[in-house]
Structures are given as C-alpha cells and as structure tokens.
Design an enzyme around this catalytic site. Sequence first.
Site, PDB file in Angstrom:
ATOM      1  N   HIS A  16       0.208  -4.009   8.466  1.00  0.00           N
ATOM      2  CA  HIS A  16       0.300  -5.843   8.290  1.00  0.00           C
ATOM      3  C   HIS A  16       1.269  -6.475   8.154  1.00  0.00           C
ATOM      4  CE1 HIS A  16      -3.512  -3.750   5.906  1.00  0.00           C
ATOM      5  NE2 HIS A  16      -4.151  -4.815   7.148  1.00  0.00           N
TER       6      HIS A  16
ATOM      7  N   GLU B  99       1.098   1.945  -1.107  1.00  0.00           N
ATOM      8  CA  GLU B  99       1.110   0.850  -1.481  1.00  0.00           C
ATOM      9  C   GLU B  99       2.096   0.860  -2.436  1.00  0.00           C
ATOM     10  OE1 GLU B  99      -0.552  -1.307  -0.256  1.00  0.00           O
ATOM     11  OE2 GLU B  99      -2.879  -0.783   0.620  1.00  0.00           O
TER      12      GLU B  99
ATOM     13  N   HIS C 289       2.118   0.088   2.855  1.00  0.00           N
ATOM     14  CA  HIS C 289       1.925  -1.250   2.331  1.00  0.00           C
ATOM     15  C   HIS C 289       2.536  -1.527   1.258  1.00  0.00           C
ATOM     16  CE1 HIS C 289      -1.542  -0.989   5.621  1.00  0.00           C
ATOM     17  NE2 HIS C 289      -1.482   0.538   6.204  1.00  0.00           N
TER      18      HIS C 289
ATOM     19  N   GLU D 256       3.760  -7.339   5.360  1.00  0.00           N
ATOM     20  CA  GLU D 256       4.141  -6.629   4.307  1.00  0.00           C
ATOM     21  C   GLU D 256       5.048  -5.353   4.703  1.00  0.00           C
ATOM     22  OE1 GLU D 256       0.462  -3.708   3.830  1.00  0.00           O
ATOM     23  OE2 GLU D 256      -0.978  -5.409   3.280  1.00  0.00           O
TER      24      GLU D 256
HETATM   25  O1  LIG Z   1      -3.615  -6.072  -1.121  1.00  0.00           O
HETATM   26  C1  LIG Z   1      -5.199  -5.962  -0.572  1.00  0.00           C
HETATM   27  O2  LIG Z   1      -6.328  -6.299  -0.587  1.00  0.00           O
HETATM   28  C2  LIG Z   1      -4.915  -4.798   0.455  1.00  0.00           C
HETATM   29  C3  LIG Z   1      -3.282  -3.851   1.066  1.00  0.00           C
HETATM   30  C4  LIG Z   1      -4.430  -3.385   2.104  1.00  0.00           C
HETATM   31  O3  LIG Z   1      -3.591  -3.019   3.028  1.00  0.00           O
HETATM   32  N1  LIG Z   1      -4.299  -1.942   1.636  1.00  0.00           N
HETATM   33  C5  LIG Z   1      -4.733  -0.787   2.679  1.00  0.00           C
HETATM   34  C6  LIG Z   1      -5.407  -0.078   1.946  1.00  0.00           C
HETATM   35  C7  LIG Z   1      -6.113   1.058   3.711  1.00  0.00           C
HETATM   36  C8  LIG Z   1      -6.982   2.198   2.902  1.00  0.00           C
HETATM   37  O4  LIG Z   1      -8.187   1.747   1.850  1.00  0.00           O
HETATM   38  O5  LIG Z   1      -6.732   3.455   2.752  1.00  0.00           O
HETATM   39  C9  LIG Z   1      -5.845  -2.285   3.903  1.00  0.00           C
HETATM   40  O6  LIG Z   1      -6.534  -2.665   2.981  1.00  0.00           O
HETATM   41  O7  LIG Z   1      -5.763  -1.818   4.647  1.00  0.00           O
HETATM   42 ZN   LIG Z   2      -1.732  -2.686   3.620  1.00  0.00          ZN
END
Ligand SMILES: O=C(O)CCC(=O)N[C@@H](CCC(=O)O)C(=O)O
Ligand SMILES: [Zn+2]
Length: 346
Positions: free
Chosen positions: A65, A226, A162, A68
């Site tokens: 992303h 994260e 991320h 980030e």
């Molecule tokens: O903060 C958010 O809403 C999204 C942060 C983020 O990019 N999280 C990933 C998590 C991926 C996973 O579930 O392994 C995403 O949403 O792609």
């Molecule tokens: Zn992300």
Amino acid sequence: MNQPVENGEFLKFSRQQPERFSSPSQFSLSNGTQVTITAPGIISFDPGQQAAQPTKQIVYSCGVHGNETAPIEICDDLVKDILTESLQLRHRVLFLFGNLPAMDIGERFVEENMNRLFSGAHSEGEGCNNAERKRARQLEQAICDFYAGASDSAPRFHYDLHTAIRASKNEKFAVYPYLHDRRHSRGQLAFLAACGVKTILLSESATTTFSYYSSHQHQAHAFTVELGKVRPFGENDMSRFEDARQALTRLISEDDYAPTVALDELDIYRVNQVINKHHEDFKLHFEDDTPNFTDFEKGEVFASESGRTYQAEYAGEAIVFPNANVALGQRALLTVVPTTLDNPDV
Ligand SMILES: O=C(O)CCC(=O)N[C@@H](CCC(=O)O)C(=O)O
Ligand SMILES: [Zn+2]
C-alpha cells in the site's frame, strides 16, 4: 565491479529513474555480497562466503500500500546500509517495494488494492490487466525465484510490513495467515514480540493477501505486520519503530537471532467474522475515529447493508480494519475475539 546504485539509493532510483532497472542485473560488493536487481523496487542479496550455515531465506516487503510509509523508510535504510556495506548480511534477503506508482501519489493504491490480488487473484476476471495486477504477478515471481535460489531445507520467512489506516488500541499487531495443517510457531511469535508486535490475529480462512500467498504457496513463516499508523513520507516518528528496525536488522545480520517470549505476554485473538461489502449502501455503525480493537457487547450492530446486519456474536468481540470505502465483494471489517495458543511449534 563498482556497484551501480550510488549511495545505495535503490528506492530513489526505482521511483525516479525506473528505466535504470528495466533489465535484470547482478553485481558483487567488495565484502562478497552478491546483489541481484530484477526490476524497479525488487532487489535481493546473498552474503556468499559470509553466509551463516544454515542460511535463512528472508523476504521483507513494504509499500504494497503506497501510503504506508514508515516500513518503506525502514526497508530503504536497510537496503542503503547493505549496499554501502555498513551492514554485513549473514542470510539471503529479498526486499520488495510493492506499489511504486501509489507511493508517488501518496495513496493506498492507484486502481486496485494490491493486497487482494495474490494467489492468482491477479489473473481472475475479464480484461483487467492493470499495473497493480501485473505488479502482484511480478512480486509473486520474485518470491518464487528467490526461494528457489537455496535448498528447500533453508527456512523461509516473509514479513509484509504495513501501517494501519486508523488509530489502534493495540498499536502494533500482526495477522498470522491461516496455516491449514501447519502449527503456529513460538519462535515467530517471539520475533514479532522483539519487533514490538505483541498482538496477534490468527486468521482462520484462505485469503488473497501477500502474506497468505507466501505462507500457503511456499510454506514460509509469513505475516502481515502492522507497525503503526499511516502517515506521509517524512512525518513518521521513527522512534516508535525502533524495536522493529532493530529486530529486522538483527534477523538478517546475525547468525542465529533467536529472541524468546512468554506466551502470556501476548494478546492473541482469532478472527471471528470476515465481513465483506456486498452493496453500495454498506455502512459502519460506529464513529469514523473508532480505533482498531474497540470491543462491542454481544448483539451490538457493527455494520449493515441492504438485507443484512452484522452484529457481535460474543461479548468483547472487537473490530479491526473497518473500511466501508472498499470495492464490492471486498473485506470491509474483521472482527476478533480473544483466544489462546495452547500448543505452538518451536
Ligand atoms: O488499516 C486498514 O484498514 C488496513 C491496513 C492494511 O493494509 N492491512 C492489510 C491486512 C492484510 C491481512 O489481513 O493480512 C490489508 O488490509 O491488506
Ligand atoms: Zn497496508
């Protein structure tokens, strides 16, 4: 041979002069480290004679992303340190700077969320071959080629770094992709804890994220990590990322970096509901600034859309990654409930 990335500025040149890396190249540093550049934003290192035995195969990805930024800055610094030889590696490592065009516009993505395009999702549906789909394919190929470059017995790791869109009661956390028949690893939980990540979400279903791809296709120890909150380049308080930076550095530069952790120091959750958006009228039933890990009473409504409401099935069920502004069919919310890990592997 002189290395062709002045001052180790691989990311800068990848973004500003991508044509420099339009064909693959290889060169060696004077400390024996072999460098392979496959494409803009894709660079791997092999310490050669300096490698620990056995060597680990480690992937650090960031910027899947584009907005980030803190993990991108950490990886950029590590790549510079390796290229300028102020950091000596002991293990093979691949760095992936995921979505370069999205970094340039400071957005999560340009056309499509790349972290929903792995494990073949990039090639599903008709006629859509946008830059993010091509890049997801290229990143998968980079991981295949990298892992194929050492023996199958060399342990594989992938940390997809991320930052989250909203504030979080638990600032740092990791998604542990669904392992099917494999067991969770205590050593990996300890490594994440050393990064400052003591909250773990155990996923219980297959997904099209990058970390699930490496975990499932390559049996890597893989995680979405994260590390904090989304901020523009240059606006991160990097002191909040110091533990992560140190642990990521030690993993690639020490023969056997093996931190430990007591499981009761960790907050472990399992994903209870994966709520996808099916209609344009999908809406969340809480304030926009509600932080991740806010918990709800049993029966409280999280979200609704035509024909459906989504509510807490358990007392204390908490929200993670709420986002009503996603494409139809995509995940708009995860809910999690506390759990324990009774019998992790080493
Ligand atoms: O903060 C958010 O809403 C999204 C942060 C983020 O990019 N999280 C990933 C998590 C991926 C996973 O579930 O392994 C995403 O949403 O792609
Ligand atoms: Zn992300």
